[in-house]
Write an enzyme that holds these catalytic residues in place. Structure first.
Site, PDB file in Angstrom:
ATOM      1  N   LYS A 172       7.096  58.597  31.698  1.00  0.00           N
ATOM      2  CA  LYS A 172       7.657  59.941  31.532  1.00  0.00           C
ATOM      3  C   LYS A 172       8.582  59.893  30.314  1.00  0.00           C
ATOM      4  O   LYS A 172       9.702  59.383  30.385  1.00  0.00           O
ATOM      5  CB  LYS A 172       8.416  60.346  32.811  1.00  0.00           C
ATOM      6  CG  LYS A 172       8.962  61.758  32.747  1.00  0.00           C
ATOM      7  CD  LYS A 172      10.438  61.701  32.408  1.00  0.00           C
ATOM      8  CE  LYS A 172      11.038  63.032  32.181  1.00  0.00           C
ATOM      9  NZ  LYS A 172      10.880  63.547  30.807  1.00  0.00           N
ATOM     10  N   GLU A 247      19.090  50.870  31.121  1.00  0.00           N
ATOM     11  CA  GLU A 247      19.790  50.685  29.843  1.00  0.00           C
ATOM     12  C   GLU A 247      20.444  52.009  29.513  1.00  0.00           C
ATOM     13  O   GLU A 247      19.752  53.034  29.413  1.00  0.00           O
ATOM     14  CB  GLU A 247      18.814  50.286  28.722  1.00  0.00           C
ATOM     15  CG  GLU A 247      18.268  48.884  28.835  1.00  0.00           C
ATOM     16  CD  GLU A 247      19.328  47.796  28.770  1.00  0.00           C
ATOM     17  OE1 GLU A 247      20.462  48.068  28.340  1.00  0.00           O
ATOM     18  OE2 GLU A 247      19.011  46.678  29.195  1.00  0.00           O
ATOM     19  N   CYS A 281      22.043  53.610  20.791  1.00  0.00           N
ATOM     20  CA  CYS A 281      22.920  53.068  21.840  1.00  0.00           C
ATOM     21  C   CYS A 281      23.731  51.904  21.294  1.00  0.00           C
ATOM     22  O   CYS A 281      24.806  51.599  21.797  1.00  0.00           O
ATOM     23  CB  CYS A 281      22.085  52.619  23.022  1.00  0.00           C
ATOM     24  SG  CYS A 281      20.712  51.601  22.495  1.00  0.00           S
ATOM     25  N   GLU A 380      31.298  58.142  25.115  1.00  0.00           N
ATOM     26  CA  GLU A 380      30.169  58.043  24.177  1.00  0.00           C
ATOM     27  C   GLU A 380      29.899  59.420  23.574  1.00  0.00           C
ATOM     28  O   GLU A 380      29.692  60.396  24.300  1.00  0.00           O
ATOM     29  CB  GLU A 380      28.910  57.551  24.902  1.00  0.00           C
ATOM     30  CG  GLU A 380      27.764  57.300  23.928  1.00  0.00           C
ATOM     31  CD  GLU A 380      26.459  56.896  24.614  1.00  0.00           C
ATOM     32  OE1 GLU A 380      26.061  57.555  25.586  1.00  0.00           O
ATOM     33  OE2 GLU A 380      25.841  55.917  24.154  1.00  0.00           O
TER      34      GLU A 380
HETATM   35  N1  LIG Z   1      21.157  50.994  26.267  1.00  0.00           N
HETATM   36  C1  LIG Z   1      20.024  51.330  25.684  1.00  0.00           C
HETATM   37  O1  LIG Z   1      19.123  50.520  25.494  1.00  0.00           O
HETATM   38  C2  LIG Z   1      19.805  52.733  25.222  1.00  0.00           C
HETATM   39  C3  LIG Z   1      18.852  52.997  24.249  1.00  0.00           C
HETATM   40  C4  LIG Z   1      18.680  54.304  23.834  1.00  0.00           C
HETATM   41  C5  LIG Z   1      19.430  55.339  24.377  1.00  0.00           C
HETATM   42  N2  LIG Z   1      20.351  55.046  25.318  1.00  0.00           N
HETATM   43  C6  LIG Z   1      21.186  56.116  25.885  1.00  0.00           C
HETATM   44  O2  LIG Z   1      20.417  57.274  26.117  1.00  0.00           O
HETATM   45  C7  LIG Z   1      21.242  58.428  26.049  1.00  0.00           C
HETATM   46  C8  LIG Z   1      20.557  59.482  25.223  1.00  0.00           C
HETATM   47  O3  LIG Z   1      19.283  59.738  25.730  1.00  0.00           O
HETATM   48  P1  LIG Z   1      18.931  61.039  26.587  1.00  0.00           P
HETATM   49  O4  LIG Z   1      19.849  62.158  26.233  1.00  0.00           O
HETATM   50  O5  LIG Z   1      17.454  61.243  26.481  1.00  0.00           O
HETATM   51  O6  LIG Z   1      19.300  60.575  28.080  1.00  0.00           O
HETATM   52  P2  LIG Z   1      19.025  61.343  29.432  1.00  0.00           P
HETATM   53  O7  LIG Z   1      19.639  60.524  30.517  1.00  0.00           O
HETATM   54  O8  LIG Z   1      19.359  62.769  29.362  1.00  0.00           O
HETATM   55  O9  LIG Z   1      17.414  61.294  29.584  1.00  0.00           O
HETATM   56  C9  LIG Z   1      16.718  60.077  29.617  1.00  0.00           C
HETATM   57  C10 LIG Z   1      15.411  60.312  30.355  1.00  0.00           C
HETATM   58  O10 LIG Z   1      15.694  60.614  31.729  1.00  0.00           O
HETATM   59  C11 LIG Z   1      15.021  61.794  32.101  1.00  0.00           C
HETATM   60  N3  LIG Z   1      15.770  62.461  33.161  1.00  0.00           N
HETATM   61  C12 LIG Z   1      16.708  63.431  33.043  1.00  0.00           C
HETATM   62  N4  LIG Z   1      17.133  63.821  34.270  1.00  0.00           N
HETATM   63  C13 LIG Z   1      16.473  63.056  35.179  1.00  0.00           C
HETATM   64  C14 LIG Z   1      16.495  62.961  36.598  1.00  0.00           C
HETATM   65  N5  LIG Z   1      17.288  63.745  37.336  1.00  0.00           N
HETATM   66  N6  LIG Z   1      15.699  62.053  37.188  1.00  0.00           N
HETATM   67  C15 LIG Z   1      14.916  61.234  36.459  1.00  0.00           C
HETATM   68  N7  LIG Z   1      14.818  61.296  35.109  1.00  0.00           N
HETATM   69  C16 LIG Z   1      15.601  62.192  34.479  1.00  0.00           C
HETATM   70  C17 LIG Z   1      14.947  62.587  30.798  1.00  0.00           C
HETATM   71  O11 LIG Z   1      13.962  63.600  30.853  1.00  0.00           O
HETATM   72  C18 LIG Z   1      14.601  61.487  29.826  1.00  0.00           C
HETATM   73  O12 LIG Z   1      13.217  61.177  29.881  1.00  0.00           O
HETATM   74  C19 LIG Z   1      22.544  57.942  25.459  1.00  0.00           C
HETATM   75  O13 LIG Z   1      23.520  57.835  26.471  1.00  0.00           O
HETATM   76  C20 LIG Z   1      22.215  56.566  24.921  1.00  0.00           C
HETATM   77  O14 LIG Z   1      23.299  55.679  24.854  1.00  0.00           O
HETATM   78  C21 LIG Z   1      20.555  53.779  25.747  1.00  0.00           C
HETATM   79  O1  LIG Z   2      19.909  48.365  17.307  1.00  0.00           O
HETATM   80  S1  LIG Z   2      18.591  48.853  16.905  1.00  0.00           S
HETATM   81  O2  LIG Z   2      17.796  47.796  16.239  1.00  0.00           O
HETATM   82  O3  LIG Z   2      18.701  50.021  16.048  1.00  0.00           O
HETATM   83  C1  LIG Z   2      17.751  49.314  18.322  1.00  0.00           C
HETATM   84  C2  LIG Z   2      16.393  49.375  18.281  1.00  0.00           C
HETATM   85  C3  LIG Z   2      15.716  49.780  19.427  1.00  0.00           C
HETATM   86  C4  LIG Z   2      16.455  50.105  20.541  1.00  0.00           C
HETATM   87  C5  LIG Z   2      15.773  50.563  21.757  1.00  0.00           C
HETATM   88  O4  LIG Z   2      16.641  50.657  22.847  1.00  0.00           O
HETATM   89  C6  LIG Z   2      17.795  50.051  20.559  1.00  0.00           C
HETATM   90  C7  LIG Z   2      18.461  49.640  19.430  1.00  0.00           C
END
Ligand SMILES: NC(=O)c1ccc[n+]([C@@H]2O[C@H](COP(=O)([O-])OP(=O)(O)OC[C@H]3O[C@@H](n4cnc5c(N)ncnc54)[C@H](O)[C@@H]3O)[C@@H](O)[C@H]2O)c1
Ligand SMILES: O=S(=O)(O)c1ccc(CO)cc1
Length: 478
Positions: A172, A247, A281, A380
């Site tokens: 998804k 994550e 992130c 954040e």
């Molecule tokens: N730590 C990591 O590896 C990493 C990497 C990338 C992004 N992020 C984090 O992601 C966030 C940004 O992404 P975003 O805005 O898409 O996050 P989000 O939590 O809004 O959405 C992530 C996913 O969850 C789904 N989702 C939303 N509500 C849900 C529910 N109730 N049940 C199940 N699934 C649901 C969304 O449709 C989407 O596919 C930031 O906080 C960022 O730090 C973390």
């Molecule tokens: O730190 S990054 O290399 O930009 C990086 C790449 C991929 C992802 C996916 O979570 C996160 C950070």
């Protein structure tokens, strides 16, 4: 306008409605329309995955490896086209988009190899004439839920290990960026992987994501996204005895000591904080600077930031594309107001920009004279906004870096081996960088954080097998 459907049991399947995928650099540009699935689609996808599982789980690892390798080869051959698509839908620059597509191809190729390297252990029993074998088996049908900021790399780094170790998948993707996941699904659908092993269900998180998390036929959920959504998913998974891997967010510190190479410190801070529009992130939003270098650092950052070109993600010469959505832009600008209200000095940027096309543009923002306890240093923001915190010495820098509910990545800029070594050992983050940006990770080594940033086994590298397999211990009497 092209319309794209869900992939369920090998069939392209329409949902109730279609939703336009808009280019954040140019809202007049609609990329295509993508179907909005519903709970019935989740039901059908889980049923297809469940039916496909026994043969896939016990089938030839050579066939799995060949299929993953074929997917990786096609992604790499089409990296320019796929990278352009993802840059068009997410807003990172074309070079960053191509880099991300390349990463996705490399991940599939890496896990093509990992299929063949899954190993166990044989131990003697404590009882005579008995042997003990420890093997790893697939977990079952796994639900993969991904965010908008890495539209192809994060799906790839969950799908590839899941399939490599014999699991069936329902993906998804984030509803903001369905295009890259759909393109990936289309490649997977032609890879020789049997129907039902991989399924794509697009749509809203509250509908599709929630149905997946609560479906009794799903054995594990791997989620990347925000802390709020992740924590609820964890509660639901634990209640329903599903394996879960999360994550989530970060508030990553970048420490700059008096003895740092100033140019290098500025360059890596700009990279960490502002590239990919700060929407990583691993981005660094807290620049923790010791007092001896502080004034020079602020002046050099201002000079460097004046040269950053914000523009259309696909245009040549753009350093930083738009923010990905109106709601993210609103949040970023709200934090600019919050920072000013808290008494930090806006040293550069932080303005809404009107450029040639209607897009979500803002100039990268730097706060100086910020205090560690301010909201801009605690929460954040997930945009091109960073703040500088002045500290007396290394000890205060380390304590400030660790003073956060998050723990994804942390960096230090220093020429001192003593401080670099101490920081690597005492930083409370899952990934530590010395004289490198906090963002910018390899694809073949573990990725993940501590504290509020992550939960469950690590992603990536050989460590990915911990989540996507389950251990069996077998005893045999000779
Ligand atoms: N730590 C990591 O590896 C990493 C990497 C990338 C992004 N992020 C984090 O992601 C966030 C940004 O992404 P975003 O805005 O898409 O996050 P989000 O939590 O809004 O959405 C992530 C996913 O969850 C789904 N989702 C939303 N509500 C849900 C529910 N109730 N049940 C199940 N699934 C649901 C969304 O449709 C989407 O596919 C930031 O906080 C960022 O730090 C973390
Ligand atoms: O730190 S990054 O290399 O930009 C990086 C790449 C991929 C992802 C996916 O979570 C996160 C950070």
């Amino acid at each position: 306008m092209q319309q794209h459907d869900n992939l369920i049991g090998g069939q392209w399947t329409k949902g109730n409605a279609y939703s336009p995928n808009l280019n954040p650099s140019n809202l007049g540009d609609t990329i295509a329309e993508y179907t909005q699935g519903n709970a019935t689609h989740v039901e059908a996808a889980v049923a297809a995955a469940t039916a496909a599982f026994p043969a896939w789980a016990t089938g030839s690892i050579q066939a799995r490896s060949d299929a993953l390798d074929k997917i990786g080869t096609e992604i790499l051959a089409r990296r320019e086209e796929l990278g352009t698509l993802l840059s068009r839908e997410e807003g990172k620059t074309k070079a960053e988009g191509i880099g991300e597509a390349t990463r996705a191809g490399q991940i599939f190729k890496f896990f093509a190899g990992e299929c063949l390297r899954l190993s166990g252990e044989t131990l003697p029993s404590v009882r005579p004439n008995i042997g003990v074998e420890i093997t790893r088996e697939p977990v079952g049908v796994v639900g993969l839920i991904t965010p908008w900021n890495f539209p192809i790399a994060i799906p790839a780094w969950k799908i590839a290990p899941a399939l490599a170790f014999g699991n069936c998948v329902v993906l998804k993707p984030a509803d903001l960026v369905p295009g890259s996941s759909w393109a990936l699904a289309e490649i997977i659908s032609r890879s020789g992987i049997p129907a039902g092993v991989f399924n794509l269900v697009m749509g809203r998180g509250s509908v599709i994501g929630n149905a997946l998390v609560n479906h009794p036929g799903i054995h594990a959920i791997s989620f990347t996204g925000s802390v709020g959504v992740g924590r609820n998913i964890a509660i639901q998974c634990v209640t329903n005895h599903k394996k879960v891997q999360l994550e989530m967010g970060g508030k990553n510190p970048q420490v700059i000591l008096d003895d740092a190479d100033l140019n290098q410190a500025v360059e890596l801070s700009v990279q960490s904080a502002f590239y990919s529009t700060g929407q990583r992130c691993t981005a660094s939003s807290r620049l923790i600077v010791t007092e001896g270098i502080y004034p020079k650092f602020i002046a050099a950052m201002q000079e460097r930031m004046a040269k950053i070109k914000v523009g259309d993600a696909l245009a040549a010469g753009t350093d930083i594309g738009p923010v990905s959505s109106q709601s993210q832009l609103d949040q970023d600008l709200e934090y600019i107001a919050i920072g000013k209200g808290e008494g930090a000095t806006l040293a550069a940027g932080g303005e809404r920009l009107k450029l040639g096309t209607e897009g979500y543009y803002m100039s990268p923002a730097l706060f100086s004279e910020s205090i560690a306890s301010m909201r801009i240093n605690k929460e954040e923001i997930f945009g091109p906004v960073a703040s500088v915190i002045r500290v007396k010495n290394y000890e205060e820098a380390l304590a400030t870096a660790n003073d956060t509910e998050f723990g994804l990545s942390a960096g230090i800029a220093t020429t001192s081996l003593k401080y670099a070594t101490h920081f690597k050992r005492h930083s409370q983050a899952g990934m530590v960088m010395v004289n490198l940006p906090t963002a910018g990770v390899d694809y073949h080594v573990p990725f993940g954080g501590r504290k509020g940033s992550s939960y469950g086994p690590r992603e990536q590298g050989k460590y990915a097998q911990e989540f996507f397999t389950t251990v069996k211990t077998a005893y045999t009497q000779a």
